[in-house]
Design a protein around this motif. Structure first.
Motif, short mmCIF file in Angstrom:
data_model
loop_
_atom_site.label_atom_id
_atom_site.label_comp_id
_atom_site.label_asym_id
_atom_site.label_seq_id
_atom_site.Cartn_x
_atom_site.Cartn_y
_atom_site.Cartn_z
N GLY A 1 -12.71 1.82 9.26
CA GLY A 1 -11.45 2.05 9.95
C GLY A 1 -10.40 1.00 9.65
O GLY A 1 -9.30 1.04 10.22
N SER A 2 -10.68 0.08 8.71
CA SER A 2 -9.71 -0.98 8.45
C SER A 2 -8.58 -0.49 7.54
O SER A 2 -7.55 -1.15 7.43
CB SER A 2 -10.42 -2.20 7.84
OG SER A 2 -11.13 -1.82 6.68
N GLY A 3 -8.77 0.67 6.88
CA GLY A 3 -7.68 1.21 6.06
C GLY A 3 -8.00 1.28 4.58
O GLY A 3 -7.12 1.54 3.75
N LYS A 4 -9.27 1.09 4.23
CA LYS A 4 -9.66 1.06 2.81
C LYS A 4 -9.39 2.42 2.14
O LYS A 4 -8.80 2.48 1.06
CB LYS A 4 -11.15 0.70 2.67
CG LYS A 4 -11.52 -0.64 3.29
CD LYS A 4 -12.98 -1.01 3.05
CE LYS A 4 -14.00 -0.05 3.66
NZ LYS A 4 -13.99 0.00 5.13
N SER A 5 -9.83 3.49 2.81
CA SER A 5 -9.62 4.81 2.21
C SER A 5 -8.14 5.17 2.21
O SER A 5 -7.65 5.82 1.28
CB SER A 5 -10.41 5.89 2.96
OG SER A 5 -11.78 5.72 2.72
N THR A 6 -7.45 4.75 3.25
CA THR A 6 -6.02 5.01 3.31
C THR A 6 -5.32 4.39 2.10
O THR A 6 -4.51 5.04 1.42
CB THR A 6 -5.43 4.47 4.62
OG1 THR A 6 -6.11 5.09 5.71
CG2 THR A 6 -3.93 4.74 4.71
N ILE B 1 -1.21 2.51 9.55
CA ILE B 1 -2.58 2.14 9.16
C ILE B 1 -2.54 0.92 8.23
O ILE B 1 -3.27 -0.03 8.42
CB ILE B 1 -3.30 3.29 8.42
CG1 ILE B 1 -3.20 4.60 9.20
CG2 ILE B 1 -4.75 2.92 8.14
CD1 ILE B 1 -4.00 4.68 10.46
N LYS C 1 1.03 7.03 12.98
CA LYS C 1 0.28 5.82 13.32
C LYS C 1 0.19 4.92 12.09
O LYS C 1 -0.25 5.35 11.02
CB LYS C 1 -1.12 6.22 13.79
CG LYS C 1 -2.05 5.09 14.14
CD LYS C 1 -3.38 5.68 14.63
CE LYS C 1 -4.54 4.74 14.32
NZ LYS C 1 -5.83 5.41 14.28
#
Ligand code: ADP
Ligand code: MG
Lengths: 429, 257
Positions: free
Chosen positions: B37-42, B16, B14
């Protein structure tokens, strides 16, 4: 038609001619007679299910090992020392005190009266139906060590018993130890099994502890035999009222490593603590069978065993707790945690609880897992190398148990062996 | 110092991160804000080298060198530090042993002599005071049984010990009470330096009251949708994300489908 069982080769029934007092020779003979036509364990034998295929009892293995009276003197230990070479005690290499309240003697030096007393006690701590091969030791021991602590006697330093195999030939060693710990006596005993030879030898060992009321015994057992040694050992423990037995077994694998540890809590308020660490690699095999009999009421048992297996090795833990009908207020706790470092390794763990009393606390747990990826990532994200991160996490799994071993020199010895294991199993990471 | 160009990353197939562009110079502090859930940690994890996330395209360089082809530990040794949003608990490895091993790995990399246990203990005690952690925490297992705030302070302590070139702080402010927030921001401010870049990931504006960023970026659905100065953070505080056309909580939105 059922195939005929494979029997114990008759060559095993001919003990070598060490000079022993008559009562012990008679005992040996009697135990040997009981072994005639003894079928060897097979995979259908429940308590040898995983290990029978690794047990090699051939005529060749029945040969007594040569006695090497000169070896062993160089081994340094921080305490008293008894050296067994190829299964036979070597007085010249041993250093222990001559005390009047603590008797430390080899079997060969006992008077007939002393030997007769001992013969009445040998095998009394073990259940011969579940430790079949201890009978072989009883039929074959060539010499042994008896330690008797009189009431209140305290051995002021740990006693190290070094079992070294130097043999340049196949065959078997049958070292035997009996510890009779009198009322309120105390001793710390270290058994270290090592090899300097490379030959396919069987070490068939039996150690027994008889704890009178209030006795306090710490037993440390390092199973570090050579890579071709089959080690089949049994430890039997009987505990009377308010006695305490603490055991630390650390073992590294081999073609066959088997240890049966049987503890019988027979007097109220007795307690035992059994710790075990096993490390296997390559195609090694290690099998721990423990059995705790809660016979009397108000006894505590605490057992923690951890296995680490890598490559294609195999570790087995079978922990039985039997709480007898009269053993009310028993408190039994058993844990077995296992770490698989490779997908080819195998670990089998089996708790067996038999509880016949109603007012008891009995808990058990078993886990099998791998190193945690998230933890590894956390460590390497701080610049720690992969190998070191693996080592840290593997050590984390057993640290607590290693730290509880009460002698620094033993912890260091274990750490050296562990480092060697890490060098091999994490090489190329 | 850090240059991210058109970075795409996915997890379990998926996507991100959907084309991140970001330039951070030495001495600068950048804040990345955005809904859950916007992708900051990713993004943070990808920069640190967590291979649970797959980089599908784009490039990242640190001081001109391709960061993506380096192993996590190499990145760390060359100065990348990530303060985790959820620091991992590692029972059986003492915090002290962990930190000393890390510091010595860095020193080894720089050709400096290792610190012995006593030297390191002295240093660790000083730094633990700086983040208001009782030195007793050094003896415990890594993050073992630490409260949320203690874990965050432990992360900042590691940053102070390791003196990174690029510090990525993933929601280091979350779960902190006012006092702890002050301690943590003092720690972060102590990290500010001419030769260091700081990337602060945060969900809330309140950390930015204490640590004034040079730039603020808004991350939504794997893309930076707006960048500005610190006034952008204040504007987000007042108006929320709605005016940018962003749903407040991408996690909820995505879990609905
Ligand atoms: N390990 C993972 N496995 C599956 N999905 C993940 C994983 N990590 C993150 N995600 C998903 O990626 C999206 C972005 O998550 P994350 O980067 O944690 O957002 P943020 O830090 O901005 O709250 C979310 O939809 C989340 O569910
Ligand atoms: Mg996050």
């Amino acid at each position: 038609m059922k195939p005929a069982p494979t029997l114990l080769p008759t060559a095993f029934l001919h003990p070598a001619g060490q000079a022993l007092p008559e009562p012990l020779l008679a005992l040996r003979k009697q135990r040997g007679a009981a072994l005639v036509d003894m079928p060897l364990p097979t995979r259908k034998t429940e308590n040898w299910k995983y290990s029978s295929k690794h047990l090699k009892l051939t005529d060749e293995m029945a040969i007594s090992l040569p006695i090497d009276g000169k070896a062993g003197s160089a081994l340094a230990v921080p305490g008293y020392k008894v050296v067994f070479i190829n299964g036979v005690m070597i007085p010249e290499a041993s250093e222990y005190p001559d005390l009047n309240n603590i008797l430390i003697q080899r079997f060969g030096d006992l008077s007939d009266a002393e030997a007769s007393e001992l013969a009445g006690q040998l095998d009394s701590t073990l259940d011969k139906n579940t430790v079949q091969l201890a009978g072989l030791n009883s039929a074959r021991f060539e010499d042994g060590l008896v330690i008797r602590l009189k009431a209140g006697a305290v051995l002021d330093q740990p006693l190290f018993i070094i079992h070294e195999i130097t043999a340049g030939a196949s065959g078997s060693a049958f070292p035997r130890i009996f510890v009779d710990a009198g009322t309120n006596s105390q001793i710390t005993l270290v058994e270290e099994y090592i090899s300097s030879g490379q030959d396919a030898v069987m070490v068939n060992t039996v150690t027994e502890f008889n704890l009178a009321e209030g006795a306090n015994v710490t037993s440390i057992r390092l199973c570090m035999d050579g890579e071709n040694v089959q080690h089949v050992g049994a430890t039997g423990v009987r505990q009377q009222r308010s006695s305490r037995f603490e055991s630390h077994c650390v073992g590294f694998g081999g073609p066959l490593r088997r240890h049966d540890l049987q503890v019988s809590l027979e007097g109220e308020g007795a307690e035992c603590k059994l710790n075990g660490v096993v490390v296997t690699q390559g195609t090694q095999h290690y099998d721990n069978h423990t059995n705790i009999e809660h016979v009397a009421a108000h006894c505590d048992s605490e057992e923690t065993y951890r296995n680490i297996a890598t490559d294609k090795s195999h570790a087995v833990f079978n922990g039985r707790i039997h709480i007898h009908q009269d053993a009310q207020k028993s408190n039994a706790n058993m844990n077995n945690n296992n770490l698989l470092l490779s997908t080819g390794a195998e670990i089998d763990t089996k708790p067996e609880l038999e509880i016949y009393a109603d007012d008891v606390k009995c808990a058990h747990g078993a886990t099998i897992g791998q190193l945690d990826e998230e933890s590894l990532f956390y460590l390497v994200s701080r610049g720690i190398g992969r190998r070191e991160a693996n080592v840290l996490l593997t050590m984390a799994f057993i640290n607590e148990l290693v730290a509880q071993i009460p002698l620094e020199v033993v912890r260091d010895t274990v750490q050296v062996r562990l480092n060697h294991f890490f060098d091999q199993s994490f090489q190329g990471i | 110092m850090l240059s991210i160009k058109n970075l795409h990353a996915s997890v379990e197939g998926k996507e991100i991160l959907k084309g991140i562009n970001l330039e951070i110079k030495a001495g600068e502090v950048h804040a990345i804000m955005g809904p859950n859930g916007s992708g900051k940690s990713t993004l943070s994890q990808v920069l640190a080298g967590n291979d649970a996330f797959e980089v599908t395209s784009g490039e990242v360089t640190l001081n001109g060198e391709n960061l993506l082809e380096k192993e996590t530990e190499e990145r760390a040794r060359e100065g990348v530090f990530l303060a985790f949003q959820y620091p991992v608990e590692i029972p059986g490895v003492s915090n002290l042993q962990f930190m000393r091993t890390a510091v010595n790995a860095m020193r080894h990399h720089k050709g400096e002599p290792e610190m012995n246990a006593a030297e390191f203990m002295k240093l660790a005690r000083e730094v633990s005071k700086q983040v208001d952690l009782d030195p007793a925490f050094l003896k415990r297992g890594v993050n073992e049984g630490f409260s949320g705030g203690e874990k965050k302070r432990n992360e900042i302590m590691q940053a102070l010990l390791l003196q990174p070139k690029l510090a990525i702080l993933d929601e280091t402010d979350s779960g902190l009470d006012i006092d702890a927030l002050k301690v943590v921001s003092d720690g972060v401010n102590a990290l500010r330096a001419q030769d260091r870049a700081i990337l602060m990931v945060t969900h809330y504006q309140r950390l930015l009251d204490h640590i004034v960023p040079d730039y603020v970026h808004v991350l939504a659905d794997g893309k930076i949708v707006k960048s500005g100065g610190r006034e952008l953070a204040l504007e987000l505080e007042e108006r929320g994300y709605g005016w940018l056309g962003i749903k407040e909580d991408a996690t909820e939105a995505s879990s609905a489908n």
